[in-house]
Design a protein around this motif. Structure first.
Motif, PDB file in Angstrom:
ATOM      1  N   VAL A 143      81.128  10.393 -82.527  1.00  0.00           N
ATOM      2  CA  VAL A 143      80.431  11.589 -82.075  1.00  0.00           C
ATOM      3  C   VAL A 143      79.771  11.333 -80.720  1.00  0.00           C
ATOM      4  N   VAL A 155      74.211  16.816 -80.730  1.00  0.00           N
ATOM      5  CA  VAL A 155      75.661  16.681 -80.612  1.00  0.00           C
ATOM      6  C   VAL A 155      76.302  17.917 -79.984  1.00  0.00           C
ATOM      7  N   GLY A 173      83.673  15.961 -86.165  1.00  0.00           N
ATOM      8  CA  GLY A 173      82.704  17.046 -86.265  1.00  0.00           C
ATOM      9  C   GLY A 173      83.212  18.156 -87.133  1.00  0.00           C
ATOM     10  N   ALA A 216      79.015  19.702 -86.434  1.00  0.00           N
ATOM     11  CA  ALA A 216      77.680  19.210 -86.727  1.00  0.00           C
ATOM     12  C   ALA A 216      77.288  19.400 -88.191  1.00  0.00           C
ATOM     13  N   VAL A 227      79.471  17.065 -90.464  1.00  0.00           N
ATOM     14  CA  VAL A 227      79.068  15.673 -90.318  1.00  0.00           C
ATOM     15  C   VAL A 227      77.717  15.445 -90.986  1.00  0.00           C
ATOM     16  N   SER A 228      76.805  16.384 -90.819  1.00  0.00           N
ATOM     17  CA  SER A 228      75.498  16.277 -91.458  1.00  0.00           C
ATOM     18  C   SER A 228      75.631  16.176 -92.973  1.00  0.00           C
ATOM     19  N   TYR A 259      79.452   4.288 -87.985  1.00  0.00           N
ATOM     20  CA  TYR A 259      79.019   5.313 -87.035  1.00  0.00           C
ATOM     21  C   TYR A 259      79.299   4.813 -85.620  1.00  0.00           C
ATOM     22  N   SER A 272      71.808  19.005 -84.386  1.00  0.00           N
ATOM     23  CA  SER A 272      71.624  17.620 -84.778  1.00  0.00           C
ATOM     24  C   SER A 272      72.449  17.338 -86.031  1.00  0.00           C
ATOM     25  N   ILE A 273      72.862  16.086 -86.207  1.00  0.00           N
ATOM     26  CA  ILE A 273      73.602  15.731 -87.410  1.00  0.00           C
ATOM     27  C   ILE A 273      72.721  15.016 -88.428  1.00  0.00           C
ATOM     28  N   LYS A 323      69.557  15.108 -90.673  1.00  0.00           N
ATOM     29  CA  LYS A 323      68.592  16.055 -91.243  1.00  0.00           C
ATOM     30  C   LYS A 323      67.495  15.347 -92.025  1.00  0.00           C
TER      31      LYS A 323
END
Length: 188
Positions: free
Chosen positions: A8, A16, A129, A131, A134-135, A146, A160-161, A163
């Motif tokens: 990423v 991202v 991806g 996002a 991926v999250s 990663y 953002s990925i 959380k």
């Protein structure tokens, strides 16, 4: 067992994509870093399956198929060939049929589907991806490696990925002439 690798691009302030998915900050026109591009190729070559979230799929498929079909002299051609020819699995809760070469759609439980893919024979699996997808993978501890490409740009707000708190262990770090830094992390 195959590993699930995340590759990423990320800003220095941890995003991202821009608030509406903008990626214009990612590449500086005319500043191609061959060594970093080669790293992207190497990562792709270590895998035989690409995972995608539904929201990013159309743009991903259209971009790479267009490069292969209509831009024979593009410096991206070698990567485009890989992206088009590799097996791609799109995870979606809403769609059962998405068009694209070598593309499948997965509607089942995320963790169950990922575990089944990891148990298949073959090279590793890579996810680019989007996002939210991926999250979800990160939240369920499904990523094995990663590869975070840190870009020397801040955008102030965006997607953002991460959380929740996630402890990662730095495995390696490479600085490129473009100012990008590729950090490889393993789950902590």
């Amino acid at each position: 067992m195959r590993k699930l690798k995340l590759q990423v691009q990320m800003t220095i302030d941890g995003f991202v994509a821009g608030p509406d998915g903008q990626l214009d900050w990612m590449w500086i026109p005319g500043e191609r870093d061959e060594a970093m591009f080669q790293r992207v190729i190497e990562l792709a070559d270590s895998c035989d399956t690409i995972l995608l979230g539904r929201k990013m799929t159309r743009g991903f498929i259209d971009h790479w198929e267009n490069v292969v079909d209509n831009q024979p002299d593009s410096p991206e051609q070698s990567l485009a060939q890989r992206m088009v020819n590799m097996r791609k699995i799109v995870f979606s809760r809403t769609q059962t049929n998405i068009t694209g070469r070598n593309l499948e759609v997965e509607n089942g439980d995320l963790a169950t589907a990922i575990q089944a893919l990891k148990n298949e024979t073959g090279k590793d699996i890579i996810v680019y991806g989007g996002a939210a997808f991926v999250s979800a993978l990160i939240s369920q501890n499904l990523i094995d490696e990663y590869f975070i490409f840190r870009n020397p740009v801040a955008i102030g707000s965006g997607l953002s990925i991460f959380k929740d708190e996630k402890i990662l262990k730095l495995d390696s770090s490479t600085v490129y002439k473009s100012g990008k830094i590729v950090n490889k992390y393993l789950p902590g």
